[in-house]
Design a protein around this motif. Structure first.
Motif, short mmCIF file in Angstrom:
data_model
loop_
_atom_site.label_atom_id
_atom_site.label_comp_id
_atom_site.label_asym_id
_atom_site.label_seq_id
_atom_site.Cartn_x
_atom_site.Cartn_y
_atom_site.Cartn_z
N ARG A 111 -8.27 -0.14 -11.55
CA ARG A 111 -7.41 -1.22 -12.04
C ARG A 111 -5.93 -0.83 -12.05
NH1 ARG A 111 -10.00 -2.33 -16.40
NH2 ARG A 111 -11.23 -3.92 -15.39
N ALA A 112 -5.59 0.35 -12.51
CA ALA A 112 -4.18 0.75 -12.64
C ALA A 112 -3.51 0.85 -11.27
CB ALA A 112 -4.07 2.07 -13.39
N VAL A 113 -4.16 1.49 -10.33
CA VAL A 113 -3.58 1.67 -8.99
C VAL A 113 -3.46 0.33 -8.27
CG1 VAL A 113 -3.98 2.69 -6.72
CG2 VAL A 113 -4.39 4.03 -8.77
N ILE A 114 -4.50 -0.48 -8.36
CA ILE A 114 -4.49 -1.78 -7.68
C ILE A 114 -3.48 -2.72 -8.34
CG2 ILE A 114 -5.88 -3.82 -7.18
CD1 ILE A 114 -8.19 -1.91 -6.58
N ALA A 115 -3.28 -2.59 -9.64
CA ALA A 115 -2.27 -3.42 -10.32
C ALA A 115 -0.87 -3.13 -9.77
CB ALA A 115 -2.30 -3.19 -11.82
N VAL A 116 -0.59 -1.86 -9.50
CA VAL A 116 0.70 -1.48 -8.92
C VAL A 116 0.84 -2.08 -7.53
CG1 VAL A 116 2.09 0.46 -8.08
CG2 VAL A 116 0.93 0.63 -10.29
N ALA A 117 -0.19 -1.92 -6.71
CA ALA A 117 -0.16 -2.45 -5.34
C ALA A 117 -0.04 -3.98 -5.36
CB ALA A 117 -1.41 -2.02 -4.58
N ASP A 118 -0.76 -4.62 -6.26
CA ASP A 118 -0.73 -6.08 -6.36
C ASP A 118 0.66 -6.57 -6.77
OD1 ASP A 118 -2.17 -8.71 -6.54
OD2 ASP A 118 -1.47 -8.54 -8.61
N ARG A 119 1.29 -5.87 -7.69
CA ARG A 119 2.64 -6.26 -8.13
C ARG A 119 3.63 -6.15 -6.96
NH1 ARG A 119 3.55 -2.63 -11.90
NH2 ARG A 119 5.01 -1.40 -10.72
N PHE A 120 3.54 -5.07 -6.19
CA PHE A 120 4.42 -4.92 -5.03
C PHE A 120 4.13 -5.99 -3.98
CE2 PHE A 120 4.99 -0.41 -6.40
CZ PHE A 120 6.37 -0.42 -6.47
N LEU A 121 2.85 -6.31 -3.76
CA LEU A 121 2.49 -7.32 -2.78
C LEU A 121 3.07 -8.68 -3.17
CD1 LEU A 121 0.97 -8.28 -0.25
CD2 LEU A 121 -0.99 -8.69 -1.76
N THR A 147 0.83 -1.21 0.00
CA THR A 147 0.00 0.00 0.00
C THR A 147 0.87 1.25 0.00
OG1 THR A 147 -0.22 -0.01 2.41
CG2 THR A 147 -1.96 -1.10 1.15
N ARG A 148 1.96 1.20 0.74
CA ARG A 148 2.87 2.35 0.80
C ARG A 148 3.50 2.64 -0.56
NH1 ARG A 148 3.73 6.92 3.08
NH2 ARG A 148 5.88 7.50 3.25
N SER A 149 3.97 1.59 -1.20
CA SER A 149 4.60 1.77 -2.51
C SER A 149 3.60 2.23 -3.56
CB SER A 149 5.26 0.46 -2.95
OG SER A 149 6.28 0.10 -2.06
N ALA A 150 2.39 1.69 -3.51
CA ALA A 150 1.37 2.09 -4.49
C ALA A 150 0.97 3.55 -4.32
CB ALA A 150 0.15 1.19 -4.38
N TRP A 179 -9.01 -4.52 -1.77
CA TRP A 179 -8.41 -3.19 -1.86
C TRP A 179 -9.50 -2.13 -1.82
CZ3 TRP A 179 -3.22 -3.24 -1.71
CH2 TRP A 179 -2.54 -4.37 -2.15
N THR A 180 -9.20 -1.03 -1.16
CA THR A 180 -10.07 0.14 -1.17
C THR A 180 -9.20 1.33 -1.58
OG1 THR A 180 -11.50 -0.71 0.56
CG2 THR A 180 -11.55 1.65 0.22
N VAL A 181 -9.64 2.03 -2.62
CA VAL A 181 -8.92 3.20 -3.12
C VAL A 181 -9.86 4.39 -3.00
CG1 VAL A 181 -7.74 4.24 -5.08
CG2 VAL A 181 -7.60 1.76 -4.72
N THR A 224 -11.24 -6.71 -5.52
CA THR A 224 -10.06 -7.56 -5.73
C THR A 224 -9.40 -7.14 -7.03
OG1 THR A 224 -11.37 -9.22 -6.88
CG2 THR A 224 -11.10 -9.50 -4.49
N THR A 225 -8.27 -7.72 -7.31
CA THR A 225 -7.57 -7.38 -8.56
C THR A 225 -8.41 -7.73 -9.77
OG1 THR A 225 -6.41 -9.49 -8.47
CG2 THR A 225 -5.25 -7.57 -7.62
N GLY A 226 -9.19 -8.78 -9.69
CA GLY A 226 -10.02 -9.19 -10.81
C GLY A 226 -11.21 -8.30 -11.06
N GLY A 227 -11.69 -7.62 -10.04
CA GLY A 227 -12.87 -6.76 -10.19
C GLY A 227 -12.58 -5.32 -9.82
N ALA A 228 -11.39 -4.84 -10.16
CA ALA A 228 -10.96 -3.51 -9.74
C ALA A 228 -11.67 -2.38 -10.47
CB ALA A 228 -9.46 -3.37 -9.92
#
Length: 176
Positions: free
Chosen positions: A88-98, A51-54, A121-123, A80-84
């Protein structure tokens, strides 16, 4: 005549044989509890750093101009990443870091992909309140990313699995 009977060889062996199983069980309990705390801390750290990196990838200059900068037009809550959707773009970054941060974490009782796909995820591009399933809330006036997951974990001794609730949230750094 003495008040204490005479000592004979091997009397302490009986006491040691009686106490040894309890001592071994206690040591194993301490090892298991400390390992579980460590495993949970490692997953908490991985999620918090994601979350910090995203949040640090946001365009601070665009935020200062009032142009958004997150690339998220509306809030996304508990996705979730599948239903972002729009996030989608922000959660994809967070997901990659996770996924990167979970590499090498001990005690996961499930594949990293399965765990990462279940993170909620909540943005909140304008700030607001993240509400976790445990009833805990975090409120910020600046853009905020929150995450929660209940990973399946195993200890080192093998006394069964456990699924702690792990939460994380981060917002952009305030300008001082």
């Amino acid at each position: 005549m003495s008040a204490f009977p005479a000592k004979t060889r091997g009397q302490s062996a009986v006491l040691i044989a009686f106490a040894l199983p309890f001592l071994v069980a206690f040591v194993l309990l301490v090892v298991e509890v400390s390992e579980r705390w460590l495993e949970v801390a490692m997953v908490e750290d991985a999620l918090q750093e994601a979350t910090r990196s995203a949040v640090q990838t946001f365009d601070y200059a665009a935020l200062a101009r009032g142009g958004g900068g997150m690339g998220v037009p509306t809030p996304c809550r508990s996705v979730t990443t599948g239903g972002a959707g729009a996030c989608r773009a922000v959660i994809a970054v967070a997901d990659r870091f996770l996924r990167t941060n979970l590499t090498g974490v001990r005690g996961l009782g499930e594949p990293i992909d399965g765990l990462a796909n279940r993170v909620r995820w909540t943005v909140l591009p304008q700030g607001g309140t993240c509400q976790y399933s445990a009833g805990i809330a975090r409120t910020e006036i600046t853009p905020l990313i929150c995450a929660e997951v209940r990973p399946v974990m195993t200890g080192i001794v093998g006394w069964g699995g456990f699924a702690p609730l792990i939460t994380a949230a981060d917002t952009i750094d305030p300008i001082r």
